[in-house]
Structures are given as structure tokens and as C-alpha cells.
Motif scaffolding. Structure first.
Motif: not given
Lengths: 332, 424
Positions: A107, A271, A275-277, A280-281, A283, A287, B235-238, B241, B390, B394, B399
């Protein structure tokens, strides 16, 4: 009466003293080793720094990538051979991350590839247009050049934070939209908009540097070519297509390759911004490496090292391409 | 020797000795609220009583504790004392204080119940003490509920009932969401156990997600899709975190917030008299109404050059009167058995909401289920917490379908456990 000592002489006195003091050993070294020895001696400090801070870490990283466990010292880590590489490259279909054993890696690869494509394309185009405009006889030309270059001076973290304040749910952008009677947009929590924001902010932050390179290229194009075209009554678009673009091509190639390298390494501003979100859009590769190696509650430094070696391979190819293009344009 | 040369020599000697001077103790500390100031005050008092020991308090961001301290520890470096929350994973780096504290029995009696949370399995060391006990739990904006004319569900209400009530408030008061849970695997583990989830397998390693765990995760994702769970937080991070939803609650963007007792001081300071809020404990599932216990600990680091001085500092801070004062000023629940049994804690706040919340959380400790109580001492807890966050994000972001994330969560956790178990 003795002449007064000039300020310049005072300033250079220590240097002259240093030159005299090193003259004897350097002459002896040159007699002993010849010109090649002198070259090696002058390169030595730089090569030592390069070796300590680049080559040695690279070798350690390579060794790390063949070890497992969560310990940090290489001596404490068990050997796992190429297991991490096998895990990263184990895929049913490389175009479908869900078919891969480590789908997050793919991804990240896929996101990075999309980011590189759009960011480089948009930034090159924007930098070119900006350079063309700034190359004209504009009032306050110096001011406008500074305006476009200013974001380059900002720390990527500051860039990310500024745009986060603007684009978050209750940020400036949505405030203006509501004032205008429009519906607020989830800039950072909608997958498409978040990706667009990551690309847009990156373009905004780095465009100034590439604009300067292109501007330098534009100013190096002989004016008489444009005068001749003007006398022939050539249309502006044709002038651009037949004169400007071909002569700007070496600079344009350097811009494309440099921005490619930079885009593959994207991390800090994206980042901080997303934050990658969402999910994971946004990321990207760096990262992923950071998360796996440092941020996860259970770290896996070996896997992170393997991923970074794979990323380094991509960067090495791009760097060789840049060297080749630079030499080719230099030869011309 | 001329003056300049003397100064230069002194500077070099000072630099060389700076890392390990006798009487020098460095403490790495993070703050959720005002506890850094309180700790500095206490340390100043300690230094007055012990002029031969100088304690330097390094106030750092929580992220430094989570991301940089582990690297320092792994390389045999670090401060002399640190305030940490990742207690079990790093247990090998904690100093055994047994030989350095005045009365080890005092420590075992008053702090012994939590020693297993922060020492390797089957170990009997004294690694430090919990600066505060925490319990996950919820908070409700009483003013918003009142304005909406919605009655707050009472004791024993389920997650569904609370979310339904909060949704009515959301619709009435046009808030951005009905509720929020911090983006953290730790935070959703309590509700999952309340639903009946069993996360620990027979071999002591993580079990595959069972139906109860899947049911809560599915419900949470559905609530997010429906706009009830505030999307932004999760949703605002992968990655893993941590994102708290506290600011959304403080800004009255949600009427219901699930976090924990450590937020009380933060909420009290930032909300002030803007609205009334109450602690509601943990809503119920089919198996119970449990929160997850935990907390932050102050531990000695075994790489210290001055373990005797570390022991003296720790002895001072673990004193009953000091623990009591620290808890009263910081609004933290104390872990000291003597302090708890003596009762009579006078939490120093004029905020009636904060006072009531503290008292409420003391009461909620009675609802902790044994499965939840075992989590802090389980060495694979972090693998489970990290493995879920995580993937759930998603699913919330659209996703992956929620039913597809379960297999991925199981395999992620298994990979993490396998990596953690690899030894030379």
C-alpha cells in the motif's frame, strides 16, 4: 614611517600563518605521493565524513535487514537471512496489495508511486509556468521571486502544521466555505481530498526551488533567438515550443529527476498533515519504515531495515539517472 | 596556570564528568496536565532535604517517552529515572531497587500489587511504583444532554443505549458526532472484554479474534459509517498513532467521550465552567461493564551510574505523605495501598465536575473484570493493541470491508508476536 596595517591583512594573517605552517608537511607529502596523493589527502576529510555517516550506517542497515527480533544491538539479534525480504516481496499480484503478505508495504509503495507521479507532474508544470511568468519584465519581480521561494525556507513540519490548521474540519478553509454559504469539505478525512492535499502542500512547499532552476535556464537562453523569431512573426506558442522548451530541456530534466528523488522520500510534511490517513491513503514508504521500525508498540527494526534497503535501490537508480542526465547535458 | 587555562581545564573536566557525576540524577518526565509542575515542586523539596543530590527534571513530550526512550534504553543509555506507560515491554531495562531503597518491605506492601505490570514474568524485583492508577471510562457532556432534553442512561446501561442517547443529543444539538473513543487499541479493549471477548489464548499468547471481539469492532465501524462515532479521531492517521478525542469533547463537538480517568485534570482545566460534565464509567456489554486498568509508573533505569541516589529519590517520592500530596494536586488516582486505605484524599480542585468524576472513578474500579485486570501484566498486550488500530481505521476509512480486517488483525498480531519472540 611604517605603513598602517590594513584590515584585510589583519583578517588574513591567521590564514597566512596556517599556510606557512602546513607548507612543509604538505610539500613532503607531495614529494612522497605525487599529485594523486595530494588529491587523496584533500578528499580524505569529506570521504571520512561520508563513510562514517553514510556508508557505515548503510552497511549496518544491510546487516540489520538480515536479523530478527526486537533487540537493537546487532550482536543480540538472531540471523533470519532473507526472511524479511521474502515477507515484503511475497505477493500474489503486485498490483493488488491485498494479495501480499505484508499488504501495508505494498500500500505504501502504491501510494508513493501515485504521489510521485502526480506531485512531479504538477510541480514541474507549476514551476515551469511560474518561471515563465517571473522571467518576464514584471513590476516587483524580485518580490515575486521571493514570494515563491519563501516556502522552501520553511521547515517541513511547519509547512505541515500550517496547512493542517487551514484544512482541518474546523480550519480556515472550511470557515471561508461556510462564510460563502458552501458545505464544508473533509479535506483531511476524505481519502481523495487528503491525497490531493498531500500533493498540493508538497508542491507549494518545494516549487520555489525548482522554479529558480528553471528561471536560471530561461535566462541562459540567448535573447537573439527570440528577436529573430519576433522578426519572423512567429506566434508565442510556437516560440515556446520551438525555442524555449528545447533549450530548457536540460534544466527541465534535472528538475524532474531531483523532484522524483525528493518525492520518493516524502515523509515529514505529509506525516504532520495527514498522519498517513485517512486509513492508509497517504501512508508513504518512509512512513511505513518509520512506523515499523520506531513507532509501532512492538517494533520490528529488521523489517524496517529491509524495506529501507529496497527503497534505497529505487533511489540509487534515480540518482544514477540524474548523474547520467547531468553529464549528458554537461557534455553538450 | 593563568586564568583562561584554568577555566578551560575546568570546562573540559565538567564536560567529561557531566554524564555520571555523583549526586546527579536525571528524570525523564511527560505530563498530561500539571503533574510536571507538581513533580518539580516535590523535587525541589527533596533537594532541600538532600543538598548532595541534584535532580534534573527533563520534561518531554509523551511521544519522546514512546519513541525515543526505547532506543536510548536499547543502547544502554537513558535517564536515571523515567515516567513510562509501556511498562511490561521494556521491563528488562528497569533497575531493581531492592538494594537501594530503605525499606523494600514498605514498597512491596504498598505498591506490590502492580509490580507484575512492570517487571519480567517470574521476576521478584522492585522496579518502581505507579505514579497513578488509571481506568478507562467515559464522560458525558451533561449540559448538552440537558439542552437536548435527553435523559442520560443510568447505571448498567449498554454501549448501544449510550450511543443511542448520544445520537439523539447529536441530532438535537447539531454536534459533529455523537461520541468518540481515543484512537488506541488499549481504549477499545475494555469494551471488547465487556462484550465477552477473550483475547488470551490457552498458550498465553494472543488468541484469534472471537465473535465477541468481532461484534464490538463491527459495531464501532458501523457507528462510524453512520456518523455517530466522530470519524476524524480514528480515520486521520495510519499505523498505531495515538489520537485522543479529548479536544472534541472539550470543544463540545461530541456529547459522549470514552477515554479514562487521566483525562479528569485535563477536562477540568480546559472546560472550566463552559459546561457541566460527568464521568459515566464503562458502558456494558453482554459480559460486563469493565474499563481497563493501567497507569504510568516511575521506574529506575538500570544503566544509571548513581543507583544509590536514584534509590533516595524514589524513596522520597514513594513516601505516603508525598504520594498523597501528589495525587491530591494532580487529580490522579493513587496506587499506594496505604494512601487508598487511609482514604480522606482531598483533591485540590474547585471544579465540582472534577471532584465528582474522581470519586466516581474510584467507584468504577469495582466493575473491573478479571480479564481486564490481567491485561497490564500480559506481555503480548501491546501486540494486540497495536494490531487492531490500523486495520479498524482502514475499515472506517472505507479501504477494507470490516469482515476482511479480522483475518488481517489476526495475522498482524501473529507476525508481531513471532518477531517479538525471536531471540538469539
Amino acid at each position: 614611517m611604517r605603513p598602517a596595517t590594513s584590515a584585510g591583512a589583519v583578517v588574513t594573517a591567521p590564514l597566512r600563518w596556517l599556510a606557512r605552517a602546513t607548507d612543509v608537511p604538505l610539500s613532503a607529502w607531495q614529494r612522497l605521493t605525487g599529485q594523486r596523493g595530494m588529491i587523496a589527502l584533500f578528499l580524505l576529510p569529506n570521504m571520512a565524513i561520508f563513510g562514517i555517516f553514510v556508508l557505515v550506517p548503510l552497511v549496518i542497515n544491510l546487516l540489520y535487514s538480515t536479523t530478527g527480533g526486537t533487540e537493537f544491538f546487532l550482536s543480540d539479534r538472531p540471523q533470519v537471512g532473507a526472511d524479511h525480504y521474502a515477507r515484503l516481496l511475497d505477493c500474489g499480484n503486485y498490483l493488488d496489495p491485498n494479495s501480499c503478505r505484508d499488504d501495508m508495504f505494498w500500500i505504501a509503495v502504491s501510494n508513493t508511486a501515485r504521489f510521485v507521479f502526480f506531485q512531479v507532474a504538477v510541480m514541474t508544470l507549476a514551476a515551469l509556468i511560474t518561471a515563465l511568468i517571473l522571467n518576464r519584465a514584471l513590476p516587483g519581480k524580485g518580490f515575486w521571486r521571493a514570494v515563491f521561494f519563501f516556502p522552501v525556507l520553511l521547515s517541513p513540519v511547519v509547512v505541515g502544521l500550517i496547512w493542517k490548521w487551514i484544512l482541518q474540519r474546523q480550519g480556515l478553509a472550511n470557515l471561508f466555505m461556510v462564510e460563502l454559504g458552501l458545505e464544508p469539505v473533509n479535506w483531511l478525512t476524505d481519502r481523495l481530498w487528503a491525497f490531493v492535499a498531500a500533493v498540493g502542500v508538497s508542491v507549494w512547499a518545494h516549487m520555489g526551488f525548482y522554479t529558480l532552476i528553471l528561471l536560471a535556464g530561461l535566462q541562459a537562453i540567448p535573447r537573439d533567438l527570440y528577436e529573430a523569431a519576433e522578426m519572423d512573426g512567429t506566434r508565442p506558442f510556437r516560440v515556446f515550443w520551438r525555442i524555449t522548451l528545447p533549450l530548457l530541456m536540460p534544466n527541465l530534466l534535472v528538475v524532474i529527476v531531483l523532484s522524483l528523488i525528493r518525492a520518493v522520500q516524502i515523509f515529514d510534511e505529509a506525516y504532520v498533515l495527514t498522519g498517513g490517513g485517512p486509513g492508509t491513503s497517504t501512508m508513504f514508504m518512509t512512513q511505513y519504515i518509520y512506523e515499523v521500525g520506531f513507532a509501532n508498540l512492538l517494533r520490528n527494526p529488521g523489517l524496517a531495515a529491509a524495506a529501507s534497503i529496497l527503497m534505497a535501490c529505487v533511489l540509487i537508480v534515480l540518482t544514477l539517472l540524474q548523474l547520467y542526465l547531468s553529464r549528458r547535458s554537461g557534455a553538450k | 596556570m593563568n586564568r583562561a587555562r584554568m577555566l578551560a581545564t575546568a570546562s573540559v573536566l565538567a564536560l567529561l564528568g557531566a554524564g555520571a557525576q555523583a549526586g546527579e540524577v536525571r528524570m525523564m518526565w511527560y505530563s498530561d496536565g500539571i503533574e510536571g509542575e507538581v513533580m518539580q515542586d516535590l523535587l525541589n523539596r527533596f533537594m532541600e532535604e538532600n543538598p548532595d543530590i541534584n535532580v534534573t527534571l527533563d520534561n518531554v513530550a509523551y511521544q519522546v517517552i514512546m519513541e525515543q526512550l526505547p532506543i536510548q534504553l536499547a543502547s544502554g543509555e537513558g535517564p536515571d529515572i523515567a515516567r513510562v506507560t509501556n511498562l511490561k515491554e521494556q521491563a528488562e531495562h528497569w533497575l531493581d531497587l531492592t538494594d537501594y531503597v530503605e525499606d523494600p518491605e514498605y514498597w512491596r506492601t504498598n505498591f506490590g500489587d502492580q509490580f507484575d505490570w512492570m517487571r519480567p514474568d517470574d521476576s521478584d524485583i522492585i522496579p518502581g511504583f505507579m505514579t497513578q492508577l488509571t481506568l478507562t471510562g467515559g464522560f458525558a457532556n451533561a449540559t448538552l444532554f440537558e439542552q437536548a432534553g435527553v435523559a442520560m442512561p443510568g447505571e448498567g446501561a449498554t454501549w448501544e443505549e449510550w450511543v443511542e442517547a448520544a445520537t439523539q443529543v447529536q441530532e438535537s444539538q447539531q454536534t459533529a458526532g455523537a461520541f468518540s473513543i481515543d484512537r488506541s487499541g488499549h481504549r477499545i479493549t475494555g469494551p471488547m472484554i465487556s462484550y465477552g471477548a477473550n483475547l488470551v489464548g490457552e498458550d498465553g499468547k494472543p488468541a484469534p479474534l472471537d465473535d465477541a471481539a468481532k461484534a464490538f469492532i463491527t459495531q464501532l465501524v458501523q457507528w462510524t459509517d453512520e456518523g455517530k462515532n466522530l470519524r476524524d479521531v480514528w480515520v486521520s492517521a495510519a499505523g498505531t498513532t495515538y489520537i485522543p478525542g479529548a479536544d472534541e469533547f472539550i470543544n463540545a463537538n461530541i456529547p459522549l467521550y470514552y477515554s479514562g480517568s487521566w483525562q479528569i485534570a485535563n477536562l477540568s482545566t480546559k472546560i472550566g465552567d463552559a459546561f457541566d460534565w460527568v464521568a459515566i464509567g464503562s458502558p456494558c456489554g453482554d459480559a460486563g461493564c469493565t474499563g481497563l486498568p493501567g497507569g504510568a509508573a516511575l521506574v529506575g533505569i538500570k544503566y544509571t551510574q548513581n543507583p544509590e541516589d536514584v534509590g533516595k529519590v524514589m524513596d522520597f517520592l514513594a513516601r505516603e505523605d508525598i504520594v498523597k500530596e501528589f495525587s491530591e494536586r494532580t487529580l490522579f488516582l493513587p496506587a499506594h495501598k496505604g494512601v487508598v486505605e487511609a482514604g480522606g484524599l482531598n483533591f485540590q480542585t474547585e471544579d465540582p465536575s472534577a471532584k465528582a468524576a474522581l470519586e466516581a472513578f474510584v467507584g468504577f474500579t469495582g466493575t473491573i473484570m478479571p480479564e481486564a485486570n490481567a491485561m497490564p501484566a500480559w506481555r503480548y498486550a501491546n501486540a494486540v493493541y497495536g494490531g487492531m488500530v490500523n486495520r479498524i481505521s482502514q475499515a472506517m476509512a472505507g479501504e477494507m470491508a470490516v469482515e476482511d480486517i479480522f483475518a488481517r488483525i489476526d495475522s498482524d498480531i501473529a507476525e508481531q508476536v513471532a518477531a517479538a519472540d525471536q531471540t538469539k
